[in-house]
Structures are given as structure tokens and as C-alpha cells.
Design a protein around this motif. Structure first.
Motif, mmCIF file in Angstrom:
data_model
loop_
_atom_site.group_PDB
_atom_site.id
_atom_site.type_symbol
_atom_site.label_atom_id
_atom_site.label_comp_id
_atom_site.label_asym_id
_atom_site.label_seq_id
_atom_site.Cartn_x
_atom_site.Cartn_y
_atom_site.Cartn_z
ATOM 1 N N ILE A 1 0.860 -1.182 0.000
ATOM 2 C CA ILE A 1 0.000 0.000 0.000
ATOM 3 C C ILE A 1 0.896 1.231 0.000
ATOM 4 O O ILE A 1 1.624 1.477 0.959
ATOM 5 N N ASP A 2 0.859 1.982 -1.102
ATOM 6 C CA ASP A 2 1.706 3.184 -1.236
ATOM 7 C C ASP A 2 3.164 2.870 -0.980
ATOM 8 O O ASP A 2 3.890 3.620 -0.307
ATOM 9 N N GLY A 3 3.595 1.726 -1.511
ATOM 10 C CA GLY A 3 5.001 1.357 -1.397
ATOM 11 C C GLY A 3 5.387 0.726 -0.073
ATOM 12 O O GLY A 3 6.557 0.394 0.133
ATOM 13 N N LYS A 4 4.442 0.529 0.834
ATOM 14 C CA LYS A 4 4.731 -0.092 2.126
ATOM 15 C C LYS A 4 3.931 -1.382 2.260
ATOM 16 O O LYS A 4 2.766 -1.443 1.857
ATOM 17 N N MET A 5 4.573 -2.401 2.834
ATOM 18 C CA MET A 5 3.918 -3.692 3.031
ATOM 19 C C MET A 5 3.071 -3.651 4.306
ATOM 20 O O MET A 5 3.565 -3.295 5.386
ATOM 21 N N LYS A 6 1.792 -4.024 4.167
ATOM 22 C CA LYS A 6 0.871 -4.024 5.301
ATOM 23 C C LYS A 6 0.076 -5.326 5.316
ATOM 24 O O LYS A 6 -0.155 -5.922 4.260
ATOM 25 N N PRO A 7 -0.373 -5.771 6.517
ATOM 26 C CA PRO A 7 -1.196 -6.989 6.595
ATOM 27 C C PRO A 7 -2.495 -6.801 5.825
ATOM 28 O O PRO A 7 -3.084 -5.718 5.804
ATOM 29 N N SER A 8 -2.958 -7.885 5.206
ATOM 30 C CA SER A 8 -4.150 -7.803 4.361
ATOM 31 C C SER A 8 -5.433 -8.141 5.113
ATOM 32 O O SER A 8 -6.523 -8.020 4.547
ATOM 33 N N ASP A 9 -5.323 -8.572 6.390
ATOM 34 C CA ASP A 9 -6.511 -9.046 7.104
ATOM 35 C C ASP A 9 -7.618 -8.002 7.161
ATOM 36 O O ASP A 9 -8.796 -8.321 6.940
ATOM 37 N N ALA A 10 -7.255 -6.758 7.465
ATOM 38 C CA ALA A 10 -8.274 -5.719 7.601
ATOM 39 C C ALA A 10 -8.992 -5.470 6.275
ATOM 40 O O ALA A 10 -10.212 -5.256 6.251
ATOM 41 N N PHE A 11 -8.269 -5.533 5.169
ATOM 42 C CA PHE A 11 -8.884 -5.326 3.851
ATOM 43 C C PHE A 11 -9.794 -6.492 3.485
ATOM 44 O O PHE A 11 -10.863 -6.297 2.905
ATOM 45 N N LEU A 12 -9.374 -7.705 3.843
ATOM 46 C CA LEU A 12 -10.203 -8.879 3.567
ATOM 47 C C LEU A 12 -11.476 -8.846 4.392
ATOM 48 O O LEU A 12 -12.565 -9.173 3.897
ATOM 49 N N LEU A 13 -11.363 -8.433 5.653
ATOM 50 C CA LEU A 13 -12.540 -8.329 6.514
ATOM 51 C C LEU A 13 -13.528 -7.320 5.947
ATOM 52 O O LEU A 13 -14.740 -7.577 5.904
ATOM 53 N N GLU A 14 -13.042 -6.194 5.485
ATOM 54 C CA GLU A 14 -13.917 -5.171 4.903
ATOM 55 C C GLU A 14 -14.630 -5.708 3.662
ATOM 56 O O GLU A 14 -15.839 -5.503 3.489
ATOM 57 N N PHE A 15 -13.890 -6.408 2.805
ATOM 58 C CA PHE A 15 -14.509 -6.937 1.596
ATOM 59 C C PHE A 15 -15.583 -7.969 1.931
ATOM 60 O O PHE A 15 -16.685 -7.947 1.356
ATOM 61 N N LEU A 16 -15.280 -8.874 2.843
ATOM 62 C CA LEU A 16 -16.233 -9.933 3.171
ATOM 63 C C LEU A 16 -17.503 -9.366 3.787
ATOM 64 O O LEU A 16 -18.607 -9.873 3.524
ATOM 65 N N CYS A 17 -17.385 -8.334 4.596
ATOM 66 C CA CYS A 17 -18.587 -7.714 5.166
ATOM 67 C C CYS A 17 -19.477 -7.150 4.063
ATOM 68 O O CYS A 17 -20.709 -7.282 4.107
ATOM 69 N N ASN A 18 -18.860 -6.506 3.064
ATOM 70 C CA ASN A 18 -19.638 -6.006 1.922
ATOM 71 C C ASN A 18 -20.260 -7.154 1.138
ATOM 72 O O ASN A 18 -21.407 -7.068 0.674
ATOM 73 N N PHE A 19 -19.488 -8.233 1.011
ATOM 74 C CA PHE A 19 -19.971 -9.408 0.271
ATOM 75 C C PHE A 19 -21.189 -10.006 0.973
ATOM 76 O O PHE A 19 -22.188 -10.377 0.338
ATOM 77 N N PHE A 20 -21.144 -10.114 2.304
ATOM 78 C CA PHE A 20 -22.273 -10.670 3.061
ATOM 79 C C PHE A 20 -23.534 -9.849 2.844
ATOM 80 O O PHE A 20 -24.631 -10.406 2.715
ATOM 81 N N SER A 21 -23.380 -8.527 2.781
ATOM 82 C CA SER A 21 -24.553 -7.669 2.572
ATOM 83 C C SER A 21 -25.218 -7.941 1.236
ATOM 84 O O SER A 21 -26.446 -7.831 1.099
ATOM 85 N N THR A 22 -24.401 -8.282 0.231
ATOM 86 C CA THR A 22 -24.955 -8.592 -1.093
ATOM 87 C C THR A 22 -25.577 -9.975 -1.121
ATOM 88 O O THR A 22 -26.638 -10.199 -1.735
ATOM 89 N N LEU A 23 -24.941 -10.941 -0.441
ATOM 90 C CA LEU A 23 -25.434 -12.329 -0.470
ATOM 91 C C LEU A 23 -26.827 -12.455 0.123
ATOM 92 O O LEU A 23 -27.535 -13.425 -0.186
ATOM 93 N N LEU A 24 -27.239 -11.510 0.967
ATOM 94 C CA LEU A 24 -28.590 -11.595 1.543
ATOM 95 C C LEU A 24 -29.658 -11.616 0.463
ATOM 96 O O LEU A 24 -30.663 -12.325 0.583
ATOM 97 N N VAL A 25 -29.464 -10.856 -0.627
ATOM 98 C CA VAL A 25 -30.519 -10.730 -1.641
ATOM 99 C C VAL A 25 -30.265 -11.627 -2.847
ATOM 100 O O VAL A 25 -31.059 -11.620 -3.798
ATOM 101 N N VAL A 26 -29.165 -12.381 -2.848
ATOM 102 C CA VAL A 26 -28.874 -13.256 -3.989
ATOM 103 C C VAL A 26 -29.705 -14.534 -3.858
ATOM 104 O O VAL A 26 -29.573 -15.267 -2.869
ATOM 105 N N PRO A 27 -30.559 -14.833 -4.815
ATOM 106 C CA PRO A 27 -31.383 -16.055 -4.710
ATOM 107 C C PRO A 27 -30.550 -17.299 -4.978
ATOM 108 O O PRO A 27 -29.566 -17.269 -5.732
ATOM 109 N N ASP A 28 -30.947 -18.399 -4.340
ATOM 110 C CA ASP A 28 -30.249 -19.674 -4.554
ATOM 111 C C ASP A 28 -30.468 -20.166 -5.973
ATOM 112 O O ASP A 28 -31.546 -20.001 -6.556
#
Length: 957
Positions: free
Chosen positions: A755-782
């Protein structure tokens, strides 16, 4: 059936959480009206009479403290008003005096000598060998008991030594060696002064001044003048500061505008001593330069000292025989004069008029023989005068009336319209004055003798003025014709382009695209033979910049027939890219409306393609980012209205052209997604087969493009966004494909990302993405063939298999968010939907088997969370255990059905675990318990009251 999620009525909850609206009667109150303040004063009587009187006064308004500044009632103004009237009067008189002095001072609109210094050093160079005279600066020892007269005699002898042979000449110096020697002398001067060796310092200055009489390498003389006068300036400042420091009396120093009467006798005597030492210098040139260097010191002696010295020094220059040496001496005197007494214009004028009288010396045998000896032609020799004459005329012309220009023009005519002088006059006076007399100057230029100073340089100087000021409208066309007649006849490409570059701006300012096209065609005709354009890229770039500055309507610009052929002359890639960037910056800055003009699109696509193709493995990230920003700015300005197919075709073409710049590909994906949503909005959801096919084409564009991106989180977010767009357009199978791609990509997420030339842990970014993903999965039909909650199950499997950091609790936080999702999925009606897409609440209708599957998943997730809490039982992880236990408790409190005994008991256990080791925040625990009790007072929430009784608050004592 073990029911984990509580039933929720989102509408009633929303109504309950709304803020209560209370009608408010403002009456006459308004926040912008003045505030009325009532001030009460109580006056106490004597003790015998317990009576007290109270008086009230009401102020009509209280002024804004900022507005009080305007009427002078702010605290600083009041303080100033209360000051001693004598002091105030003294300050006013001082201020008036300072304002009077400033009126005669040089302003910021005067170009200082320092700005010209670098240009002169860069222009006047030589490859010939130089020589420098180096003196012996040893100090003669004197006895401590010597009388003052003896010391003076010794110092005079030391000065005589310097003039009588205590010096040696160093030969065969390169230009750089010479400059280094001069710098050494400058440093020696400072060292001698700091060590109180004033005579040695004066010797150094005299030695340096003598170098200005040497014209053996005449090409280098202007640069030598710059270097030597730097030393003279240093010396003058040292002497002035020394005398000024002697004026300090009782720690009170002189003001900037002191009078000679305020200078003490010691300072005056020292000042006179310096002038006497300088007067004893035998040679004219060093005596002149050293006295001019300390001219400012005359302020210590008398009010008229400077005004009396300037005419005398001006007359001294008449004794200098070499006209080149003399003109630079005059330039130095004008330079010093402008610094110490800019109001004394008569001395400046006298120096210039004296120069005019002696200018004919350049044709005499002495000068001509010197030029022959050094193989210097007259045109080159005359250019050596330019810095000095330009500076003298700049000093004269500064804030001068227009009538002075008329006088200068008349004197030039008397000298036969000398081209060198005419050029300096046009360079010195205000552009407005020159522009109004453009035809007069053209007439004088025509009559000039071209042998000494080329006419095209005169037209260039005139053109520079006309770029800053407009000539009379009736003369504009004739001026261009007269100038271009001379310019177009130039055979030397460099001379031609130097002139044409200036006059292109005049043409663009005052004429139509027809004249601009004619000028560009003429430039192409002159610069194409023998690839002359390769030596003129800076001038050609300047021409492009001027054209797009004045013709910023790009439909008009590209209708100029010769504009694109003009661009073809930029064959060098780096220069070509810079020109393309310049054009795109102008387009983005000035293009106000979107365009679909095919001429503009084709031309700018070609320009953007040129920028894109310059990218290689060595290109810096900042450069890539800049190019991508310019290309994206162009893409955003392209719109075909409701011709969506043509718009998509443009995006497809752009993708093929700009595939090496990821930011451009990302912009194209966003633009295509926006296009799909725009199609849905225009069609109002009534999709025909053609519309559906178009949307699928947009979706396919994104699905094909995303894998080519390198950033994994960019891919994840674009898969999610594109899936949302597909879902909104009822493209369910395409949406499933995007979401599956996102799920399959999660295992590839690295532990560290840049990130901007510096190495940072990816956990926080993955957590943010998955939370957004869960919000979408609520309305996705099987999917009918994939089973219940197939996407959620697949994502949970990926999360389970992902290797998390040992000291990270992000996995539990993700599982907590999964419980939020499962709780929302168990509701009869979901909290939000996608228009015309049936989510699982409509597909299953609260079917018991579907709810059972949700409950199984809940049990699995809860088990995973509890297992993680057990692993945190070590002493060093107890604080993390407390925080996660409270977080899990809050999740159950918000989403769980606490009427379920097992879930209720789990909540109590988590509460106790959070407090067990004393790491829980007491305030947070108290507020949480109050919330539980408050929930218990709501209808049908008695189980919260029972729960509150089972939640003890543990004291830390």
C-alpha cells in the motif's frame, strides 16, 4: 426446531428508533438577528439597612466580535487608542516617513540582477584557456608598541606591494578551473574578514577588480563580470555591516532610515578611513569598482553623499578606453545605484547617454584588431554588450514615463538605428509602450544595418512585447505581414524557429484559425527538410502550448488542417509524449461537455495511444499514474447519448488500446457497469431481448477484463460490484458467475500487500470486503441446481481453510458477521431487495427446511467462535478473549432469540467470561446492562428482564 435468530419487524423497529419530532415556536427569534442581552447590576447598601437596589439595563444588540474590527473597537485598536499620544504621534510620523521612502524604493515588479545571473553564466562560455593573477597576501609583522601612523604606513605599503609585483599569473586554466579560483578568492575574502585581516580583504578585492580590465578571452567577459561582481557585492556588504555595527549605542541599533546625525564619530571615522584607502588605489578600474561596491556607506557621512558620488563615478568611467569594459562598469554602477538610490534617475540616464557617445569606438582599429586576433566576428562581439545595455536600460525604463521612450527612439535614429540599441530598448521598456508604437519600430527595424545585428532578432524582441500587450487593432494585420515577410525568408532553421515561436502567439491572439493554419504550414515547410525539427523540439513544444492556450475548443483545433501534421514532427518519443500530455491536460481543463465528435475522438485516441505505448518496464509509477489520469479524463468525456451500443463499442476499442495501464482498465469496467445501469434506468426495467443481450454484453466485458488486473483486492471489489450490477439487471446466472469468481479468489489473498510502497497486513482489507460481500449475499437467490445457500456455504469453506495469522482475531469477527447475515436470512421478509429479483424470502417463503439449514450453519459458526475463545485462555491472550466474548454477547443480544434456553445460557456465559479476568471496561459493561434492562421494559420482551437478573457486574476491587 432449535431457533437461533429472533423474528424481526424491520418497519416497526425503524419507527421505534426514529427521533421524536417536537414542534418548536421560535417566535421572533432568528439565529441571524442581533442577540438582546439583559445586564443586571446589584448595589449593596450598608449593613444596617439590608435594603439592596437592583438596576437592569437592556442592550439592544451585541455586535459580532469580527465586525467590531471594522469600526476600530476590537481589543488591539482599543489598546492602540489608549497609548501615549506622544508615542502615537511619533509612530505616525515614522510611518509617513517610511511610506515616503518606500515610494522611491524598487518594487517587486523590478527584475533583480540575481535572476539574470544564471542566464549570463550559461550563455557566455568558452573553451579557450584562461589566466588569473594570484597575489601574496602574507601580513607583515608590526611591533605592538607601534604608533598609529606607523600602522597606517605599513598598511599602505602592503597595498603598494600588491600593485608592484607581489603577484603571479596562473595560466592555462579551463573555464571551470577559473570559476573555482574565483570562488576560492571569495572564500578567502570572507575568511580574512572574519579573522580581522581587513587589509588582506581589501587586497583580494583589488586583485579581483583588476581582472575586469582583462579582455584576452573576450567571449567569456560577461560571465567574468558576473563572478567578480559577486565578490565586490560581498565586500560591500561586509564593510557596510561592520560600520553599522559600530553605530550601536546602549544596545540600541540604528533604524533602516537613519540620518548621518545619528551616527557616532567612531563609525564616521572608520567609514572615512575606508574611502581614503580606496582613493589611494592607483589603477582606475579597481579604484572605481571598489568604491562603487561600498557606495552605500556614504549614508553614514552625509545625506547627499550618494547623490554627489554617482556623477563623479559616472565621469570616472570615461577614462576607461575599452568600450566593452566601460559599458559593464556603467552596468555595475547602475546596479549599485538602483539598490541604494533608485530615485536618482539622472545618473542612470547620464550613463546611458555617455555610452551612446562612445559606442562608435567599436569600429576603431584597437577594437577591430583585438577581434581579428581572437577570431571574433562583429555580430558575436555585439551580443557581448547585450547584458550590460539591457540592464542599464531596464534601470532607466523602470517606472519611467512614456515620453522617455520617445526620447530613446530619437537618439537611436540619430545613431542610424543601431540594431543592438534598438533591441535593448524594446527589451527594457514596458510592453504597452512598445505595442502602441509597433509600426514605428517596424520602420526603424527596416532601416537598420543587418551586418552587425540580424533583423530577425529585432522582430523577435518586438514579438515578445506584442505577446504581452496588444497593438492598435488597425495595425495588427500589417504588423503580422511585415514581420512574417522577414521571418519566412530566414534560411537558418534555428534562426527561423526562434522567431516563429514568438509570433505564433501573436497570431493565435488576434487572428482566426485560417491564419494559424498558414503559420503552422510555414513552420512545417521550414523545419521538415534535413529533419531540422530534431534540433528545435523546445521551440516546437512552445508553439503547441501557445496554440492550445488560445484555441481550446477542440472541434475548432482539430479543424486546423496542419495541426496534426505539425504533431508528426515530434519524432523523439519522450518529447512526443510530453506534447501529448500537454494536449490532454488542455482538453480535460477546457472541455465542459461530453463529446461524440468523430474528429475529436479519433485524434485524441491517437494521442492517448501514443502516451500509452510509451509505458515500459522502466516507467515510474508516478508517470503511469499521470498518464492513466489523463486517459481516464478523456474516457469520461466521451458520451454517445442513448446510443448505448456505440458507447460500448468505444469502451471495447479503448480496452484494446490501453491494456497496459490498469487504472484505465478499472475506469473502463466502472464505465461499462454504469452504462448497464443507465440502460436499465432508461428502459425502466422493461427489458426487450435486444436490451437484455446488450446488458449481457456489458457483463461479459467486465468478466473478461477483471482477471487481467494485478491487484487482488481490486479484482475482488470489481467482481462484487459487477455482480451487483448484473443482479440489478436480472442477469442472475452472470451474477452467480461473478460471485463464484470472488469466492474462488479469496484463498489467493496474500498475508501482506503493498500500500503506497509499504507492506501491510491484508486481514483488515479482507474483513472489509467480506462484510460487503455478506450484505450482497442476503438478496442473492439460490440457484435451483446448486442447493440451499450454496454461495454462503462455499464462502464459509474458504474462510475455514484460509490461513490466518496466529495473533489475529479477524476470523472470529468474520464469523460474527456471518451470524448477522444468517439472522437476516431467517426473517420472513428481508430488510432490502433488488427490484424485480426474488430473494430467498420469496423463493422459500419461510420453509422449515430452509430455516433448519440456516440453524445448522449458525450452530457450526457458533462452535467455531467458541473454539477460538477457548484457545485464548492463556495469560497473554486474556484481554483479547474478553473483548471477543463481549462482541459475541452483543451479537447474540442483537440478533439471537434469547427465549431459547441454550442461547440464553450462552449469553450469560459470554458475559461472565468477558469479566472473568478483569479486562472488561466497567463503563461499557454498565451501559450494556442498562440497555438489556431497557429492552426488558418493551412489550413482549420480558425475557430480557430475566436475562438482566442473571448478568452480574463484577467489581475490580
Amino acid at each position: 426446531l432449535l431457533r437461533h435468530a429472533r423474528s424481526r419487524n424491520y418497519v416497526s423497529e425503524s419507527e421505534f428508533c426514529k427521533l421524536e419530532s417536537v414542534p418548536l415556536d421560535f417566535g421572533d427569534y432568528h439565529p441571524l438577528k442581533p442577540i438582546t442581552v439583559t445586564e443586571s447590576k446589584t448595589k449593596k447598601m450598608n449593613r444596617k439597612g439590608s435594603t439592596s437596589s437592583t438596576s437592569s439595563s437592556s442592550s439592544s444588540s451585541v455586535l459580532d466580535p469580527l465586525s467590531s474590527v471594522l469600526d476600530g473597537t476590537d481589543p488591539l485598536s482599543l489598546f492602540a487608542a489608549a497609548a501615549d499620544p506622544v508615542t502615537t504621534a511619533s509612530m505616525d510620523s515614522t510611518r509617513k516617513k517610511r511610506d515616503k521612502d518606500d515610494s522611491s524604493a524598487v518594487g517587486s515588479d523590478f527584475e533583480p540582477w540575481a535572476s539574470k545571473r544564471g542566464e549570463i553564466l550559461a550563455r557566455y562560455t568558452t573553451t579557450e584557456k584562461l589566466s588569473i593573477v594570484s597575489g601574496s597576501f602574507s601580513r607583515k609583522a608590526t611591533s605592538t608598541g607601534s604608533a598609529v601612523s606607523e600602522k597606517v604606513r605599513t598598511r599602505l605599503e602592503e597595498l603598494d606591494d600588491l600593485e608592484e609585483g607581489s603577484q603571479k599569473e596562473i595560466l592555462n586554466l579551463t573555464q571551470q578551473d577559473y570559476m573555482n579560483r574565483i570562488e576560492e578568492l571569495n572564500q578567502s575574502l570572507k575568511d580574512a574578514w572574519s579573522s580581522d585581516q581587513k587589509v588582506k580583504a581589501l587586497k583580494i578585492v583589488i586583485q579581483c577588480s583588476k581582472l575586469l580590465s582583462d579582455t584576452k578571452v573576450i567571449r567569456f567577459y560577461p560571465s567574468k563580470f558576473v563572478l567578480i561582481t559577486d565578490i565586490l557585492d560581498t565586500f560591500g556588504k561586509l564593510v557596510y555591516d561592520r560600520i553599522l555595527s559600530m553605530c550601536v549605542d546602549n544596545r540600541v541599533s540604528l533604524s533602516d532610515n537613519f540620518s548621518p546625525e545619528s551616527v557616532n564619530d567612531t563609525a564616521k571615522e572608520t567609514c572615512l578611513n575606508w574611502f581614503f584607502k580606496i582613493a589611494s588605489i592607483r589603477e582606475l578600474i579597481p579604484r572605481f569598482y571598489v568604491e562603487a561596491a561600498i557606495l552605500k556607506c556614504n549614508k553614514f557621512l552625509s545625506k547627499t553623499g550618494i547623490s554627489e558620488c554617482l556623477p563623479r563615478l559616472t565621469a570616472m568611467i570615461r577614462g576607461i578606453g575599452d568600450p566593452l569594459v566601460a559599458v559593464y562598469a556603467r552596468a555595475y554602477l547602475c546596479r549599485v545605484g538602483m539598490e541604494v538610490a533608485p530615485q536618482l534617475k539622472e545618473s542612470l540616464n547620464k550613463n546611458f547617454f555617455d555610452f551612446l557617445l562612445t559606442f562608435k569606438q567599436i569600429h576603431e582599429d584597437t577594437v577591430q584588431n583585438q577581434l581579428v586576433e581572437q577570431c571574433v566576428e562583429i555580430p558575436l562581439y555585439l551580443t557581448l554588450y547585450s547584458p550590460a545595455i539591457d540592464w542599464i536600460l531596464q534601470c532607466i525604463a523602470y517606472r519611467a514615463p512614456e515620453v522617455l521612450l520617445t526620447e530613446m527612439m530619437e537618439r537611436c535614429k540619430k545613431l542610424g538605428n543601431n540594431a543592438l540599441l534598438l533591441n535593448s530598448v524594446m527589451s527594457a521598456f514596458r510592453a504597452e509602450f512598445i505595442a502602441t508604437r509597433s509600426m514605428d519600430f517596424i520602420g526603424m527595424i527596416k532601416e537598420c544595418d543587418e551586418s552587425g545585428f540580424p533583423k530577425h532578432l529585432l522582430f523577435r524582441s518586438l514579438g515578445l512585447n506584442l505577446a504581452l500587450a496588444d497593438p492598435p487593432e488597425s495595425d495588427r494585420h500589417q504588423i503580422l505581414n511585415e514581420a512574417w515577410k522577414v521571418i519566412t525568408k530566414l534560411k537558418n532553421p534555428q534562426d527561423y524557429i526562434n522567431c516563429a515561436e514568438v509570433w505564433v502567439e501573436y497570431t493565435c491572439r488576434h487572428f482566426t484559425r485560417r491564419e494559424v493554419n498558414t503559420v503552422l504550414a510555414d513552420v512545417i515547410r521550414h523545419m521538415t527538410p534535413d529533419r531540422a525539427f530534431e534540433d528545435a523540439y523546445p521551440q516546437l513544444q512552445s508553439i503547441i502550448q501557445k496554440v492550445i492556450t488560445y484555441i481550446y475548443d477542440f472541434s475548432l483545433l482539430f479543424s486546423v488542417e496542419k495541426f496534426l501534421p505539425f504533431l508528426d514532427m515530434f519524432q523523439k518519443e519522450s518529447v512526443r509524449v510530453e506534447v501529448c500530455k500537454c494536449i490532454m491536460e488542455s482538453f480535460i481543463k477546457h472541455q465542459q461537455e461530453s463529446t461524440k465528435d468523430p474528429v475529436i475522438l479519433n485524434a485524441l485516441l491517437h494521442i492517448c495511444k501514443t502516451m500509452h505505448d510509451s509505458v515500459n518496464a522502466l516507467t515510474l509509477e508516478d508517470e503511469k499514474r499521470m498518464l492513466a489520469t489523463l486517459i481516464n479524463g478523456f474516457i469520461k468525456m466521451v458520451s454517445f447519448g442513448r446510443d448505448f451500443e456505440q458507447q460500448l463499442s468505444f469502451y471495447v476499442e479503448a480496452r484494446s488500446m490501453f491494456c497496459n495501464l490498469e487504472p484505465v482498465l478499472i475506469q473502463l469496467i466502472h464505465s461499462v457497469n454504469q452504462l448497464a445501469m443507465e440502460t436499465r434506468r432508461v428502459m425502466k426495467g422493461n427489458h426487450s431481448r435486444k436490451t437484455a443481450a446488450f446488458v449481457r454484453a456489458c457483463v461479459a466485458f467486465c468478466f473478461i477484463t477483471i482477471p487481467s488486473l494485478s491487484s487482488i483486492f481490486t479484482r475482488l471489489n470489481l467482481y462484487l460490484h459487477s455482480g451487483q450490477v448484473a443482479l440489478a439487471n436480472q442477469c442472475l446466472s452472470q451474477a452467480d458467475a461473478f460471485f463464484k469468481a470472488a469466492v474462488s479468489l479469496v484463498p489467493e489473498v496474500p498475508k501482506m500487500i503493498s500500500i503506497d510502497g509499504k507492506m501491510k497486513p491484508s486481514d483488515a482489507f479482507l474483513l472489509e470486503f467480506l462484510c460487503n460481500f455478506f450484505s450482497t449475499l442476503l438478496v442473492v437467490p439460490d440457484h435451483p441446481e446448486q442447493g440451499v445457500l450454496f454461495l454462503v456455504r462455499g464462502l464459509l469453506n474458504v474462510i475455514q481453510d484460509y490461513t490466518w495469522e496466529d495473533n489475529s482475531d479477524d476470523k472470529v469477527r468474520i464469523y460474527t458477521n456471518v451470524l448477522h447475515l444468517l439472522s437476516a436470512m431467517a426473517q420472513e421478509v428481508y430488510i432490502y431487495h433488488v427490484d424485480k429479483v426474488d430473494s430467498n424470502d420469496a423463493l422459500y417463503g419461510g420453509d422449515s427446511k430452509f430455516l433448519a439449514e440456516i440453524n445448522k450453519l449458525c450452530e457450526t459458526v457458533i462452535a467455531q467462535i467458541l473454539d477460538h475463545l477457548k484457545t485464548l485462555g492463556k495469560e497473554e491472550t486474556l484481554k483479547r478473549q474478553s473483548q471477543l466474548a463481549l462482541c459475541f454477547f452483543n451479537t447474540i443480544l442483537a440478533h439471537g432469540d434469547l427465549r431459547n434456553n441454550k442461547l440464553n445460557q450462552l449469553a450469560v456465559n459470554l458475559w461472565n467470561l468477558a469479566q472473568k479476568h478483569g479486562f472488561a471496561d466497567t463503563k461499557t459493561m454498565v451501559k450494556t446492562l442498562e440497555y438489556v434492562k431497557r429492552r426488558g421494559r418493551q412489550p413482549e420482551m420480558s425475557h430480557f428482564t430475566e436475562l438482566a437478573l442473571r448478568l452480574p457486574l463484577q467489581s475490580r476491587t
